[in-house]
Design a protein around this motif. Structure first.
Motif, PDB file in Angstrom:
ATOM      1  N   PHE A 101      37.242  -1.275  72.980  1.00 45.13           N
ATOM      2  CA  PHE A 101      36.248  -1.573  71.943  1.00 45.13           C
ATOM      3  C   PHE A 101      34.940  -0.852  72.260  1.00 45.13           C
ATOM      4  CE2 PHE A 101      32.926  -4.494  70.238  1.00 45.13           C
ATOM      5  CZ  PHE A 101      33.272  -4.448  68.896  1.00 45.13           C
ATOM      6  N   ARG A 102      34.495  -0.945  73.519  1.00 43.89           N
ATOM      7  CA  ARG A 102      33.272  -0.255  73.931  1.00 43.89           C
ATOM      8  C   ARG A 102      33.435   1.255  73.831  1.00 43.89           C
ATOM      9  NH1 ARG A 102      33.850  -4.124  78.082  1.00 43.89           N
ATOM     10  NH2 ARG A 102      34.514  -2.500  79.545  1.00 43.89           N
ATOM     11  N   PHE A 103      34.615   1.743  74.162  1.00 42.86           N
ATOM     12  CA  PHE A 103      34.901   3.183  74.111  1.00 42.86           C
ATOM     13  C   PHE A 103      34.730   3.717  72.682  1.00 42.86           C
ATOM     14  CE2 PHE A 103      37.906   6.678  73.441  1.00 42.86           C
ATOM     15  CZ  PHE A 103      37.579   7.538  74.480  1.00 42.86           C
ATOM     16  N   ILE A 104      35.258   3.004  71.704  1.00 44.29           N
ATOM     17  CA  ILE A 104      35.152   3.440  70.307  1.00 44.29           C
ATOM     18  C   ILE A 104      33.709   3.366  69.823  1.00 44.29           C
ATOM     19  CG2 ILE A 104      35.879   2.964  67.937  1.00 44.29           C
ATOM     20  CD1 ILE A 104      38.030   4.217  69.722  1.00 44.29           C
ATOM     21  N   LEU A 105      33.008   2.293  70.191  1.00 41.57           N
ATOM     22  CA  LEU A 105      31.589   2.185  69.819  1.00 41.57           C
ATOM     23  C   LEU A 105      30.795   3.357  70.389  1.00 41.57           C
ATOM     24  CD1 LEU A 105      30.833  -1.633  70.342  1.00 41.57           C
ATOM     25  CD2 LEU A 105      31.161  -0.434  68.175  1.00 41.57           C
ATOM     26  N   ALA A 106      31.071   3.703  71.656  1.00 38.30           N
ATOM     27  CA  ALA A 106      30.369   4.813  72.298  1.00 38.30           C
ATOM     28  C   ALA A 106      30.677   6.127  71.594  1.00 38.30           C
ATOM     29  CB  ALA A 106      30.746   4.893  73.778  1.00 38.30           C
ATOM     30  N   TRP A 107      31.914   6.313  71.160  1.00 38.66           N
ATOM     31  CA  TRP A 107      32.271   7.567  70.498  1.00 38.66           C
ATOM     32  C   TRP A 107      31.705   7.659  69.083  1.00 38.66           C
ATOM     33  CZ3 TRP A 107      34.127  12.377  71.128  1.00 38.66           C
ATOM     34  CH2 TRP A 107      34.462  12.736  72.433  1.00 38.66           C
ATOM     35  N   PHE A 108      31.592   6.554  68.409  1.00 35.69           N
ATOM     36  CA  PHE A 108      30.894   6.575  67.114  1.00 35.69           C
ATOM     37  C   PHE A 108      29.448   7.047  67.312  1.00 35.69           C
ATOM     38  CE2 PHE A 108      33.801   3.144  65.133  1.00 35.69           C
ATOM     39  CZ  PHE A 108      34.593   4.125  64.547  1.00 35.69           C
ATOM     40  N   SER A 109      28.803   6.525  68.353  1.00 36.33           N
ATOM     41  CA  SER A 109      27.427   6.912  68.647  1.00 36.33           C
ATOM     42  C   SER A 109      27.355   8.384  69.044  1.00 36.33           C
ATOM     43  CB  SER A 109      26.858   6.043  69.769  1.00 36.33           C
ATOM     44  OG  SER A 109      26.819   4.687  69.383  1.00 36.33           O
ATOM     45  N   ASN A 110      28.301   8.814  69.860  1.00 38.93           N
ATOM     46  CA  ASN A 110      28.358  10.210  70.290  1.00 38.93           C
ATOM     47  C   ASN A 110      28.477  11.156  69.100  1.00 38.93           C
ATOM     48  OD1 ASN A 110      28.918  12.683  71.547  1.00 38.93           O
ATOM     49  ND2 ASN A 110      31.052  12.144  71.920  1.00 38.93           N
ATOM     50  N   ILE A 111      29.362  10.838  68.188  1.00 39.01           N
ATOM     51  CA  ILE A 111      29.560  11.681  67.002  1.00 39.01           C
ATOM     52  C   ILE A 111      28.290  11.739  66.160  1.00 39.01           C
ATOM     53  CG2 ILE A 111      30.817  11.854  64.811  1.00 39.01           C
ATOM     54  CD1 ILE A 111      33.261  10.684  66.328  1.00 39.01           C
ATOM     55  N   ALA A 112      27.646  10.575  65.973  1.00 39.51           N
ATOM     56  CA  ALA A 112      26.423  10.527  65.156  1.00 39.51           C
ATOM     57  C   ALA A 112      25.316  11.380  65.770  1.00 39.51           C
ATOM     58  CB  ALA A 112      25.951   9.078  64.997  1.00 39.51           C
ATOM     59  N   VAL A 113      25.106  11.261  67.096  1.00 39.75           N
ATOM     60  CA  VAL A 113      24.036  12.011  67.759  1.00 39.75           C
ATOM     61  C   VAL A 113      24.374  13.501  67.818  1.00 39.75           C
ATOM     62  CG1 VAL A 113      22.793  12.330  69.939  1.00 39.75           C
ATOM     63  CG2 VAL A 113      23.208  10.031  69.062  1.00 39.75           C
ATOM     64  N   SER A 114      25.619  13.837  68.089  1.00 32.24           N
ATOM     65  CA  SER A 114      26.024  15.249  68.136  1.00 32.24           C
ATOM     66  C   SER A 114      25.862  15.906  66.770  1.00 32.24           C
ATOM     67  CB  SER A 114      27.473  15.366  68.613  1.00 32.24           C
ATOM     68  OG  SER A 114      27.615  14.888  69.939  1.00 32.24           O
ATOM     69  N   LEU A 115      26.194  15.187  65.706  1.00 34.39           N
ATOM     70  CA  LEU A 115      25.986  15.717  64.353  1.00 34.39           C
ATOM     71  C   LEU A 115      24.493  15.846  64.039  1.00 34.39           C
ATOM     72  CD1 LEU A 115      28.765  13.887  62.289  1.00 34.39           C
ATOM     73  CD2 LEU A 115      28.639  16.329  62.805  1.00 34.39           C
ATOM     74  N   SER A 116      23.687  14.942  64.606  1.00 31.84           N
ATOM     75  CA  SER A 116      22.232  15.038  64.430  1.00 31.84           C
ATOM     76  C   SER A 116      21.700  16.328  65.045  1.00 31.84           C
ATOM     77  CB  SER A 116      21.529  13.835  65.074  1.00 31.84           C
ATOM     78  OG  SER A 116      21.982  12.620  64.538  1.00 31.84           O
ATOM     79  N   ILE A 117      22.169  16.623  66.250  1.00 31.95           N
ATOM     80  CA  ILE A 117      21.747  17.854  66.916  1.00 31.95           C
ATOM     81  C   ILE A 117      22.225  19.072  66.137  1.00 31.95           C
ATOM     82  CG2 ILE A 117      22.014  19.232  69.024  1.00 31.95           C
ATOM     83  CD1 ILE A 117      22.059  16.631  70.599  1.00 31.95           C
ATOM     84  N   LEU A 118      23.423  18.982  65.578  1.00 32.37           N
ATOM     85  CA  LEU A 118      23.924  20.073  64.737  1.00 32.37           C
ATOM     86  C   LEU A 118      23.015  20.298  63.539  1.00 32.37           C
ATOM     87  CD1 LEU A 118      26.123  22.131  63.980  1.00 32.37           C
ATOM     88  CD2 LEU A 118      27.298  20.270  62.769  1.00 32.37           C
ATOM     89  N   GLN A 119      22.522  19.209  62.913  1.00 32.49           N
ATOM     90  CA  GLN A 119      21.623  19.348  61.761  1.00 32.49           C
ATOM     91  C   GLN A 119      20.316  20.030  62.171  1.00 32.49           C
ATOM     92  OE1 GLN A 119      22.371  18.682  58.523  1.00 32.49           O
ATOM     93  NE2 GLN A 119      24.405  18.305  59.383  1.00 32.49           N
ATOM     94  N   VAL A 120      19.805  19.690  63.345  1.00 30.75           N
ATOM     95  CA  VAL A 120      18.592  20.339  63.849  1.00 30.75           C
ATOM     96  C   VAL A 120      18.858  21.825  64.083  1.00 30.75           C
ATOM     97  CG1 VAL A 120      16.969  20.459  65.790  1.00 30.75           C
ATOM     98  CG2 VAL A 120      17.640  18.235  64.845  1.00 30.75           C
ATOM     99  N   PHE A 121      20.016  22.134  64.660  1.00 29.43           N
ATOM    100  CA  PHE A 121      20.381  23.536  64.909  1.00 29.43           C
ATOM    101  C   PHE A 121      20.498  24.307  63.592  1.00 29.43           C
ATOM    102  CE2 PHE A 121      23.725  26.800  65.553  1.00 29.43           C
ATOM    103  CZ  PHE A 121      23.040  27.602  66.456  1.00 29.43           C
ATOM    104  N   LYS A 122      21.136  23.712  62.595  1.00 24.33           N
ATOM    105  CA  LYS A 122      21.269  24.359  61.290  1.00 24.33           C
ATOM    106  C   LYS A 122      19.900  24.617  60.660  1.00 24.33           C
ATOM    107  CE  LYS A 122      25.794  22.551  59.722  1.00 24.33           C
ATOM    108  NZ  LYS A 122      26.329  23.470  58.724  1.00 24.33           N
ATOM    109  N   TYR A 123      19.011  23.651  60.801  1.00 24.64           N
ATOM    110  CA  TYR A 123      17.657  23.800  60.257  1.00 24.64           C
ATOM    111  C   TYR A 123      16.946  24.969  60.940  1.00 24.64           C
ATOM    112  CZ  TYR A 123      13.067  22.195  58.507  1.00 24.64           C
ATOM    113  OH  TYR A 123      11.845  22.101  57.887  1.00 24.64           O
ATOM    114  N   LEU A 124      17.023  25.025  62.266  1.00 25.57           N
ATOM    115  CA  LEU A 124      16.373  26.096  63.018  1.00 25.57           C
ATOM    116  C   LEU A 124      16.960  27.459  62.658  1.00 25.57           C
ATOM    117  CD1 LEU A 124      16.288  24.372  66.537  1.00 25.57           C
ATOM    118  CD2 LEU A 124      14.306  24.780  65.055  1.00 25.57           C
ATOM    119  N   LYS A 125      18.268  27.502  62.495  1.00 26.45           N
ATOM    120  CA  LYS A 125      18.971  28.771  62.258  1.00 26.45           C
ATOM    121  C   LYS A 125      18.899  29.226  60.805  1.00 26.45           C
ATOM    122  CE  LYS A 125      23.531  28.875  62.405  1.00 26.45           C
ATOM    123  NZ  LYS A 125      24.125  29.562  61.241  1.00 26.45           N
TER     124      LYS A 125
END
Length: 424
Positions: A101-125
């Motif tokens: 249960f904790r593993f899935i919660l952590a991966w949901f958070s990981n995906i959200a933050v990684s996609l956030s960084i991707l959005q910042v990268f797309k904006y910069l690029k």
């Protein structure tokens, strides 16, 4: 139908990688954050412990948020969102709130933050059009912030707010750059999702509308904008009132109660809380303090919080970063995209630094604004694109800041793991 299909494909291209470089960026952070979050979820109970509703580390309310979505006056619609998150996690863990249960919660958070960084990268690029090396430097810098590290494994409102705000800022920047208006349905959906997770953030959804081309030169365009904003507000308000069975009096009483609780802390000088917690704590870990906590039902546990900085070096770091951000704003004052970012940031400064709401724990609010730093730094680089010497100087300065953040936060995370090994 064809138009809907086109819009859907455009949304997917906006949300996910649309080039090899973007894919590598996303995979890099998914792997790094994924390893960190998976290790913590499997070996420790701190991500979710049914006995601990709040404050196990840095004032996050993991269990409370996962089970209820948080208080309705600050997070009016997150109840529904976290119902889905919780049920999906339970589906993968066979209905048990265990390591899986904790593993899935952590991966949901990981995906959200990684996609956030991707959005910042797309904006910069794609929006600022920085050289690839500078875009990579800025997202690596951003990726080592204390906020992005912590949210990458923490099931919290701020985790998903970071994703939604970076996505909306990227989308609105595309619209403004192409001199197009933001559709009413997008405004409404953005208001519901962003404002639903944290109510004060709904104001940020309407900031880009004020910068649409010719808005204040045409009554027709101005009226259209007003109608779109009113439509979004009505949708949000109706859903909010429905959430509390239209007992709107509770909003005022609970909001006042929360404000009194989180704005009257005077144990630390205000200037130090502003620098150490609001501007610094979201980027640079400070010293940690272990406190005795209890869950109001007889269970006692240890909580970890941040203190103010004990060395002069972090204060110098914060000062340099704020000088760069202020410099960027000055150089790009006539740039409407930079104005959108800064006004959004100023909104948080007013709430936390001037109104003092949650100032003593404002290091946890980074998901609301911390992405502004790499984007405004990106605009600073852009303003000197014709000056190689200045570009080199800025690159060296940001590189030094990056190395310092990386080193400091790595060392602090080793202390965090000492805390986990001892108590969780």
């Amino acid at each position: 139908m064809a138009q809907f299909k086109t819009k859907f494909i455009q949304f997917l291209k906006l949300l996910f990688p649309s080039s090899g470089t973007e894919l590598l960026v996303l995979l890099f952070f998914l792997v790094v954050y994924g390893y960190l979050g998976s290790f913590i979820a499997i070996h420790y109970k701190i991500i979710f412990d049914s006995r601990i509703p709040w404050d196990a580390y840095f004032s996050f309310d993991n269990k409370s948020i996962v089970m209820t979505g948080g208080s309705f006056e600050r997070h009016p619609l997150s109840y529904y969102f976290f119902n889905w998150i919780r049920e999906l996690a339970l589906l993968f863990s066979d209905g048990k709130m265990n390591g899986n249960f904790r593993f899935i919660l952590a991966w949901f958070s990981n995906i959200a933050v990684s996609l956030s960084i991707l959005q910042v990268f797309k904006y910069l690029k794609n929006i600022i059009r920085l050289p690839l090396i500078l875009s990579l430097l800025l997202i690596l810098f951003f990726g080592t912030f204390s906020t992005t590290i912590l949210l990458s494994f923490t099931p919290e409102n701020f985790t998903y707010t970071l994703f939604l705000l970076t996505l909306f800022n990227h989308y609105s920047a595309i619209k403004l750059k192409n001199e197009k208006k933001i559709p009413a349905l997008v405004l409404a959906l953005s208001g519901i999702t962003i404002g639903g997770l944290t109510v004060t953030n709904i104001a940020k959804v309407f900031i880009p509308v004020a910068f649409e081309k010719g808005l204040f030169k045409s009554w027709k365009k101005f009226g259209n904008a007003v109608i779109r904003v009113i439509f979004a507000v009505i949708c949000f308000v109706l859903l909010y009132l429905n959430r509390i069975d239209f007992k709107y009096q509770n909003i005022f009483s609970k909001t006042n109660e929360q404000y009194e609780k989180f704005s009257n802390v005077n144990s630390t000088p205000t200037w130090d809380m502003i620098l150490s917690y609001f501007f610094g704590g979201n980027i640079l870990f400070s010293d940690f303090i272990i406190r005795d906590k209890h869950n109001m039902m007889g269970y006692h546990y240890k909580g970890l919080i941040m203190s103010v900085y004990s060395s002069w070096i972090p204060y110098i770091f914060i000062a340099v970063l704020l000088i760069l951000i202020t410099w960027s704003y000055y150089k790009n004052f006539k740039n409407k995209l930079a104005q959108v970012l800064m006004i959004s940031f100023l909104f948080d400064i007013v709430i936390h630094c001037i109104m003092r709401f949650g100032l003593h724990t404002s290091y946890i609010y980074g998901g609301h604004f911390v992405f502004v730093y790499p984007l405004l730094l990106g605009w600073l680089f852009y303003s000197y694109k014709e000056s190689p010497k200045m570009l080199s100087f800025l690159t060296v300065v940001v590189s030094i800041l990056f190395v310092y953040v990386l080193t400091n936060n790595y060392l602090r995370m080793t202390e965090f793991f000492w805390f986990l090994n001892k108590y969780y």
